[in-house]
Design a protein around this motif. Structure first.
Motif, PDB file in Angstrom:
ATOM      1  N   GLU A   2      40.666  66.530 104.698  1.00  0.00           N
ATOM      2  CA  GLU A   2      40.081  66.207 105.986  1.00  0.00           C
ATOM      3  C   GLU A   2      40.880  65.048 106.581  1.00  0.00           C
ATOM      4  O   GLU A   2      41.392  64.193 105.859  1.00  0.00           O
ATOM      5  CB  GLU A   2      38.614  65.795 105.838  1.00  0.00           C
ATOM      6  CG  GLU A   2      37.716  66.900 105.321  1.00  0.00           C
ATOM      7  CD  GLU A   2      37.448  67.964 106.360  1.00  0.00           C
ATOM      8  OE1 GLU A   2      36.977  69.044 105.996  1.00  0.00           O
ATOM      9  OE2 GLU A   2      37.734  67.721 107.538  1.00  0.00           O
ATOM     10  N   SER A   3      40.947  65.012 107.921  1.00  0.00           N
ATOM     11  CA  SER A   3      41.691  63.950 108.580  1.00  0.00           C
ATOM     12  C   SER A   3      40.903  62.659 108.666  1.00  0.00           C
ATOM     13  O   SER A   3      41.454  61.610 108.943  1.00  0.00           O
ATOM     14  CB  SER A   3      42.092  64.403 109.993  1.00  0.00           C
ATOM     15  OG  SER A   3      42.940  65.527 109.912  1.00  0.00           O
ATOM     16  N   HIS A   4      39.596  62.714 108.447  1.00  0.00           N
ATOM     17  CA  HIS A   4      38.767  61.522 108.536  1.00  0.00           C
ATOM     18  C   HIS A   4      37.932  61.419 107.278  1.00  0.00           C
ATOM     19  O   HIS A   4      37.810  62.344 106.499  1.00  0.00           O
ATOM     20  CB  HIS A   4      37.879  61.581 109.785  1.00  0.00           C
ATOM     21  CG  HIS A   4      38.666  61.629 111.057  1.00  0.00           C
ATOM     22  ND1 HIS A   4      39.090  60.496 111.715  1.00  0.00           N
ATOM     23  CD2 HIS A   4      39.142  62.667 111.775  1.00  0.00           C
ATOM     24  CE1 HIS A   4      39.773  60.841 112.790  1.00  0.00           C
ATOM     25  NE2 HIS A   4      39.814  62.150 112.854  1.00  0.00           N
ATOM     26  N   GLY A  26      39.495  67.364 110.099  1.00  0.00           N
ATOM     27  CA  GLY A  26      39.374  68.533 109.241  1.00  0.00           C
ATOM     28  C   GLY A  26      40.617  69.370 109.139  1.00  0.00           C
ATOM     29  O   GLY A  26      40.638  70.356 108.393  1.00  0.00           O
ATOM     30  N   LEU A  27      41.688  69.035 109.854  1.00  0.00           N
ATOM     31  CA  LEU A  27      42.919  69.818 109.813  1.00  0.00           C
ATOM     32  C   LEU A  27      43.996  69.044 109.062  1.00  0.00           C
ATOM     33  O   LEU A  27      44.289  67.897 109.393  1.00  0.00           O
ATOM     34  CB  LEU A  27      43.418  70.150 111.223  1.00  0.00           C
ATOM     35  CG  LEU A  27      42.532  71.061 112.075  1.00  0.00           C
ATOM     36  CD1 LEU A  27      43.229  71.386 113.386  1.00  0.00           C
ATOM     37  CD2 LEU A  27      42.169  72.337 111.347  1.00  0.00           C
ATOM     38  N   THR A  28      44.575  69.662 108.049  1.00  0.00           N
ATOM     39  CA  THR A  28      45.713  69.079 107.354  1.00  0.00           C
ATOM     40  C   THR A  28      46.991  69.513 108.055  1.00  0.00           C
ATOM     41  O   THR A  28      46.996  70.393 108.920  1.00  0.00           O
ATOM     42  CB  THR A  28      45.743  69.552 105.899  1.00  0.00           C
ATOM     43  OG1 THR A  28      46.022  70.954 105.880  1.00  0.00           O
ATOM     44  CG2 THR A  28      44.415  69.301 105.203  1.00  0.00           C
ATOM     45  N   ASP A  77      48.920  71.107 100.767  1.00  0.00           N
ATOM     46  CA  ASP A  77      48.908  72.471 101.259  1.00  0.00           C
ATOM     47  C   ASP A  77      47.570  72.677 101.943  1.00  0.00           C
ATOM     48  O   ASP A  77      46.919  71.704 102.335  1.00  0.00           O
ATOM     49  CB  ASP A  77      49.145  73.467 100.114  1.00  0.00           C
ATOM     50  CG  ASP A  77      48.215  73.227  98.937  1.00  0.00           C
ATOM     51  OD1 ASP A  77      47.119  72.647  99.168  1.00  0.00           O
ATOM     52  OD2 ASP A  77      48.562  73.602  97.811  1.00  0.00           O
ATOM     53  N   ARG A  78      47.130  73.917 102.065  1.00  0.00           N
ATOM     54  CA  ARG A  78      45.862  74.155 102.725  1.00  0.00           C
ATOM     55  C   ARG A  78      44.676  73.860 101.806  1.00  0.00           C
ATOM     56  O   ARG A  78      43.533  74.118 102.175  1.00  0.00           O
ATOM     57  CB  ARG A  78      45.800  75.595 103.224  1.00  0.00           C
ATOM     58  CG  ARG A  78      46.897  75.919 104.232  1.00  0.00           C
ATOM     59  CD  ARG A  78      46.718  77.277 104.837  1.00  0.00           C
ATOM     60  NE  ARG A  78      45.492  77.344 105.644  1.00  0.00           N
ATOM     61  CZ  ARG A  78      45.092  78.435 106.270  1.00  0.00           C
ATOM     62  NH1 ARG A  78      45.802  79.551 106.169  1.00  0.00           N
ATOM     63  NH2 ARG A  78      43.988  78.426 106.966  1.00  0.00           N
ATOM     64  N   ALA A  79      44.955  73.314 100.628  1.00  0.00           N
ATOM     65  CA  ALA A  79      43.883  73.006  99.685  1.00  0.00           C
ATOM     66  C   ALA A  79      43.751  71.522  99.398  1.00  0.00           C
ATOM     67  O   ALA A  79      42.700  71.088  98.953  1.00  0.00           O
ATOM     68  CB  ALA A  79      44.110  73.749  98.366  1.00  0.00           C
TER      69      ALA A  79
END
Length: 730
Positions: free
Chosen positions: A52-54, A106-108, A481-483
């Protein structure tokens, strides 16, 4: 905390070697600390995760939700400001750049790259629903992001926009309430515009200089309209331009950034404003006869505020040359700026500012109504309007070798032009602007990525009229990655790095009014979520000190935090987080104060939040926070604070939302005669009268719980606060 002044650095300091010696010295100071942190870090790292970005899983619909999360300690101040601006401007998933998409919580970086790759395959602007169908976003993620996205469903030639009217009022007010009007419009052919108008009642009048007394003189506050924000913009496929108020930033936010976004890449309209905070003292004066009469007693609702960005013209041109992406941005600004009276001094009264000498701020006398000359009453702790005009300009050039590899060069300069005739004013050492005249910065940034690795770097030089040149560097490594996603940031900001428009990663303290200055540090951050989405964890370790070379050894400071959220059951979602801050790791234990410029103590905080969703129309949340911090009043232990929140959200109808909230705060549970002892409860009603028209009303009751006997100041009477917002959409 203002750090001690150090001597001039004897030459350039190698960032890598200094960081190595710094970490070694931190380990010698407190060897038991690092293994404990590593153990905690390992426990918070499951094999399957999503970043998550936050620091928290967010569920917001409007600015009221964001403000509540910030007050509860769920959101940091930086995250709150960033998300607030995203709510107001919005992000277009179908056309936003890589950097703009990363600002969404929420975006990596891996998820952003997957979204961009899908857009490239489709060859056209995609809708959010398409991204869910393609598996790029989940339906839950899209639902959480929806309030941060631009309005959808408008044709190319249609006009869309919104108009907001906000006001606030307290039962004890004897003034007209503050009013704010915000307008935003999107037209055909990429045309956009917007503005903010306010009605102020607490803003001082014009400031002038009294040469006989060597003081500043200002008119008493009065009711007056203002237009602090206004812009018109055109956005095309290869170029864009804006005239009016704007914010901009580039790279790693080291050389230039006023946007607040984690990865800025260009300019955005400046439509920001600050809602009125807690009621303030009605009287703004001190001295003999300053506050006589019933009208001047008690408290009053503050005005709406407006943070000052740039004002002028800015434009960007993008193109492709032989497979290389080029972007050029140029800007010019002439912004009138306000300043606190304590950030100024008069060079006619205090000429010698060498050897760390502090000059006294000039007194600001008030002109009584109906008189031309000032009396003996003076203003206290007020912002002086239109003290100086800042002429600024610069630009940025970027060369993109691939979607994830690019180089950039940023340069800007500014010249303050003092607007108070007759005075020879300058900035205090504690002000964020350098003394002596013009200032600016020049920097280079770079980014490279391949597979799960993203590397970012920016180095910058600051310049000022006193001929001091400071150097700063920031390097970030992001693995993920996406995980999962792990970020390591290394930073070095020299003592003479004086850049008022830098918002790079830094510690929470300040040096001479700046955060990104006189600092050497490293930050490790790991944010993730399990594959099935049941567990979400976040952790941070930040350690910093002063660069070597000064006469005083640097104080090592440490900040750590960890948070765990469980969302496996939609009806029951608990969260737990802990925080630790140490202002000097070489000195620990009770008796060391934490709050204050000369304090080196510790602060510990543990909090828990439980969110219940028994039905689709009802949401309950309860939170408790316990804080222990060093205090001189508790030499054998710690000051213990407590706080609790009860939140109730009820939707009886799709068009009606009721939000009830109660917040209790007690600073120092052992003593109810000082500090903050309060209970604030509120009820907010949000009603969509029509699809294009909504109204939001809020009532708040604030109670001061201090004991009436033994208190230094008597408890405040109950405060009744009202807020109203009307919004119309086109």
């Amino acid at each position: 905390m203002d750090r001690p002044r150090l001597g001039h650095l004897g030459g350039e300091v190698s960032e890598v070697s200094s960081l190595v010696s710094f970490v070694q010295r931190a380990g010698r100071v407190r060897p038991a600390c690092l293994p404990a942190l590593l153990t905690l870090w390992c426990l918070l790292s499951p094999p399957e995760a999503r970043a998550e970005s936050h620091g928290a899983e967010l569920s917001i619909e409007d600015e009221a939700d964001l403000r509540a999360l910030h007050e509860d300690g769920v959101l940091s101040r930086e995250d709150f400001e960033t998300l607030r601006e995203l709510l107001r401007t919005g992000v277009d998933l179908g056309s936003a750049t890589r950097e703009a998409l990363y600002a969404l919580p929420g975006l990596t970086w891996a998820e952003v790259d997957a979204l961009l790759a899908y857009r490239a395959r489709m060859g056209h602007s995609v809708t959010p629903e398409e991204l869910v169908e393609a598996g790029v976003l989940t339906a839950t993620r899209l639902r959480r992001l929806r309030p941060l996205l631009v309005q959808e469903g408008r044709g190319v030639g249609e006009v869309a926009g919104r108009l907001r009217l906000l006001t606030a009022y307290a039962a004890a007010d004897a003034l007209v309430p503050p009013v704010l009007l915000q307008a935003q419009v999107r037209g055909p052919l990429g045309l956009r515009g917007g503005g903010v108008a306010t009605l102020t009642r607490r803003r001082l009048g014009a400031v002038r200089y009294d040469s006989r007394r060597h003081v500043l003189v200002a008119e008493l506050p009065g009711v007056s309209p203002r237009l602090p924000k206004l812009h018109v913009a055109w956005v095309g496929e290869r170029a864009s331009v804006l005239v009016g108020t704007y914010r901009l930033g580039f790279g790693q936010r080291l050389t230039l950034d006023t946007t607040g976004r984690p990865a800025p890449d260009g300019f955005v309209p400046d439509e920001g404003f600050l809602a009125p905070g807690a009621p303030e003292r009605r009287c703004v004066l001190s001295g003999t006869g300053a506050c006589s009469g019933e009208y001047t007693q008690g408290r009053v609702t503050p005005d709406f505020g407006a943070a000052e960005g740039f004002r002028g013209a800015v434009g960007t041109v993008r193109g492709q040359v032989g497979g290389v992406a080029l972007a050029l941005t140029g800007f010019g600004s002439y912004q009138t700026r306000d300043l606190s009276q304590y950030e100024l001094f008069d060079r006619r009264v205090c000429k010698d500012t060498t050897a760390g000498r502090t000059c006294k701020a000039p007194d600001v006398l008030a002109v009584p109504p109906g008189q031309r000359t000032p009396g003996s009453a003076r203003f206290v702790s007020r912002t002086l309007p239109e003290v100086f005009n800042e002429l600024a300009g610069g630009g940025h050039v970027s060369v993109g070798l691939s979607p994830r590899t690019r180089l950039g060069l940023t340069g800007w300069g500014a010249l303050p032009v003092w607007a108070v005739e007759g005075a020879v004013l300058d900035f205090q050492t504690s002000a964020r602007y350098p003394q002596g005249g013009g200032f600016g910065a020049l920097g280079m940034d770079a980014a490279w990525g391949a597979g799960p690795v993203n590397l970012f770097f920016e180095g910058a030089r600051s310049f000022e009229a006193r001929s001091a040149r400071g150097f700063g560097a920031l390097q970030r490594t992001v693995l993920g990655d996406r995980a999962r996603e792990l970020e390591l940031s290394l930073r070095y900001y020299g003592r003479d790095f004086a850049n008022p428009y830098s918002r790079a990663v830094s510690g929470s303290d300040e040096f001479e009014g700046l955060r990104a200055s006189n600092e050497l540090g490293a930050r490790l951050r790991y944010l993730h979520r399990t594959a099935e989405g049941a567990w979400r964890l976040a952790g941070l370790v930040d350690v910093w000190t002063q660069p070597p070379g000064g006469p005083v050894p640097g104080v090592v400071q440490l900040q750590t935090s960890a948070r765990v959220d469980y969302a496996g059951l939609p009806e029951l979602q608990p969260s737990v987080w802990v925080e630790h801050r140490d202002k000097d790791v070489s000195r620990n234990g009770p008796g060391l104060c934490f709050e204050g410029t000369d304090c080196g103590g510790e602060q510990y905080r543990v909090a828990g939040r439980l969110r219940l969703v028994p039905t689709e129309s009802l949401t309950l949340a309860v939170q408790y926070q316990h804080t222990a911090l060093g205090s001189r009043r508790h030499p054998s232990g710690f000051q213990v604070d407590g706080g609790a929140v009860l939140d109730v959200l009820f939707r009886p109808l799709p068009s009606l939302r009721l939000h009830g909230r109660a917040r209790w705060q007690d600073e120092d549970l052992s003593d109810n005669t000082r500090l903050t002892q309060s209970l604030r409860s509120s009820l907010e009603v949000d009603w969509a009268v029509l699809p294009a028209l909504s109204a939001r009303a809020r009532y708040e009751l604030a109670l001061d719980l201090k004991a009436p006997e033994g208190a230094r100041t008597p408890p405040e009477p109950p405060q009744h606060l009202f807020r109203l917002e009307l919004e119309a959409r086109l």
